[in-house]
Design a protein around this motif. Structure first.
Motif, mmCIF file in Angstrom:
data_model
loop_
_atom_site.group_PDB
_atom_site.id
_atom_site.type_symbol
_atom_site.label_atom_id
_atom_site.label_comp_id
_atom_site.label_asym_id
_atom_site.label_seq_id
_atom_site.Cartn_x
_atom_site.Cartn_y
_atom_site.Cartn_z
ATOM 1 N N GLU A 169 32.506 43.538 37.966
ATOM 2 C CA GLU A 169 33.809 43.670 38.608
ATOM 3 C C GLU A 169 33.682 43.538 40.122
ATOM 4 O O GLU A 169 34.514 42.891 40.770
ATOM 5 N N LEU A 170 32.652 44.145 40.691
ATOM 6 C CA LEU A 170 32.435 43.995 42.127
ATOM 7 C C LEU A 170 32.207 42.531 42.493
ATOM 8 O O LEU A 170 32.736 42.048 43.501
ATOM 9 N N GLU A 171 31.460 41.826 41.681
ATOM 10 C CA GLU A 171 31.206 40.407 41.952
ATOM 11 C C GLU A 171 32.498 39.604 41.877
ATOM 12 O O GLU A 171 32.738 38.702 42.693
ATOM 13 N N TRP A 177 37.663 37.790 47.512
ATOM 14 C CA TRP A 177 37.718 37.865 48.976
ATOM 15 C C TRP A 177 37.181 36.598 49.622
ATOM 16 O O TRP A 177 37.635 36.199 50.708
ATOM 17 N N ARG A 178 36.226 35.949 48.979
ATOM 18 C CA ARG A 178 35.697 34.696 49.520
ATOM 19 C C ARG A 178 36.828 33.660 49.636
ATOM 20 O O ARG A 178 36.951 32.963 50.645
ATOM 21 N N ALA A 192 31.910 42.447 52.008
ATOM 22 C CA ALA A 192 33.005 42.546 51.042
ATOM 23 C C ALA A 192 32.630 43.463 49.888
ATOM 24 O O ALA A 192 33.443 44.277 49.432
ATOM 25 N N ARG A 193 31.386 43.351 49.418
ATOM 26 C CA ARG A 193 30.941 44.192 48.300
ATOM 27 C C ARG A 193 30.920 45.664 48.707
ATOM 28 O O ARG A 193 31.329 46.544 47.929
ATOM 29 N N SER A 194 30.492 45.953 49.930
ATOM 30 C CA SER A 194 30.435 47.350 50.373
ATOM 31 C C SER A 194 31.835 47.942 50.483
ATOM 32 O O SER A 194 32.051 49.112 50.145
#
Length: 290
Positions: A169-171, A177-178, A192-194
């Protein structure tokens, strides 16, 4: 300081109130499906020396009440929730900064509750108005003929969200966001992941809400009210915006009486560190004249 505010029977909103209480309040209104932590800490930290900064979770996001399936509401209710936040914090009037859906909610406040606003800043959004956009060459373009959402984004939104675990899900969110960030600034996937990992920790789960996309949006037209608006309004233009690309910001600035517009170089539909300094400078120039 964090606290919960009762916005309606059975609906509590998480809020965070930062900065000196003797400075003017500034309410940050995030976009659809996004909690208040969608406003990055770095950006908030740049605002707090000058304002009492308030961010909050919309209902059906973050730590606020998730109850759309039991008690559906119209999308405009989220603007009333913003007022409930101000009321709950004993704020009579505030500057508001709204992004994406938050920019639409800010327009509802400009139109329906101008007495509660000191100013408004609108980021990455479109006009709640049916007036045509007047191109510099004099051509009149109806709002429905302005450029649409980027195909890559529409394709991603069309895919069902499948629960494959937290890391997957994070990916997925990082890739979202990319695309949202556009193609003019470098993309930092780890940043973005953080942010998303922090949002998951704040929320307590990684379920993606669809409430705001399903809420009734049929009563948002404020053409006449925006045309005679009295709230000082700043519209930001983002050249890499994939959701409401130019000339949406220019149309928005034309639709709101007295609005002015400023471009944030390289910006898309996101708030990476590269845009914090110019964006905050634009906001503070608008709210404080600094």
């Amino acid at each position: 300081m964090e606290r919960f505010i009762d916005a309606a029977p059975g609906v509590r909103l998480w809020t965070e109130d930062r900065g000196a209480t003797d400075t003017s309040p500034l309410l940050l209104i995030m976009g659809a499906q996004a909690p208040g932590l969608g406003w990055p800490d770095g950006l908030v930290d740049m605002l707090t020396p000058h304002h009492r900064v308030i961010r909050y979770d919309h209902r059906d996001t973050g730590r606020s009440t998730w109850a759309f399936d039991r008690r559906p509401y119209p999308l405009g209710q989220l603007a009333e929730d913003a007022l409930a936040v101000l009321d709950g914090l004993d704020v009579e009037r505030a500057h508001v900064v709204g992004m994406s859906l938050g920019g639409m909610l800010a327009q509802l406040l400009i139109a329906d509750h101008p007495d509660r606003l000191l100013s408004a800043t609108l980021i990455g959004t479109s006009a709640l108005s049916t007036v045509p956009y007047i191109h510099p060459d004099g051509t009149r373009i109806p709002p429905e003929e302005l450029p649409g959402i980027a195909p890559r984004l529409l394709e991603m939104w069309s895919r069902p969200v499948v629960d494959l675990g937290l890391e997957a899900e994070l990916e997925r969110r990082v890739e979202h966001w990319r695309i949202l960030g556009g193609d003019q600034l470098p993309f930092d996937a780890e940043y973005a992941r953080s942010l998303e990992r922090k949002a998951v920790e704040h929320t307590g789960h990684y379920t993606t809400s669809t409430a705001h996309g399903r809420a009734d949006a049929s009563d948002l037209n404020r053409t006449e009210q925006l045309a005679r608006a009295s709230v000082p309004t700043l519209v930001t233009s983002a050249p890499a915006e994939p959701v409401f690309p130019p000339p949406h910001p220019q149309h928005l600035a034309q639709a709101i009486q007295g609005a002015r517009i400023i471009e944030i170089p390289g910006m898309g539909h996101a708030l990476p560190p590269e845009v914090h300094t110019p964006l905050v400078a634009a906001i503070l120039d608008h709210t404080t004249g600094r």
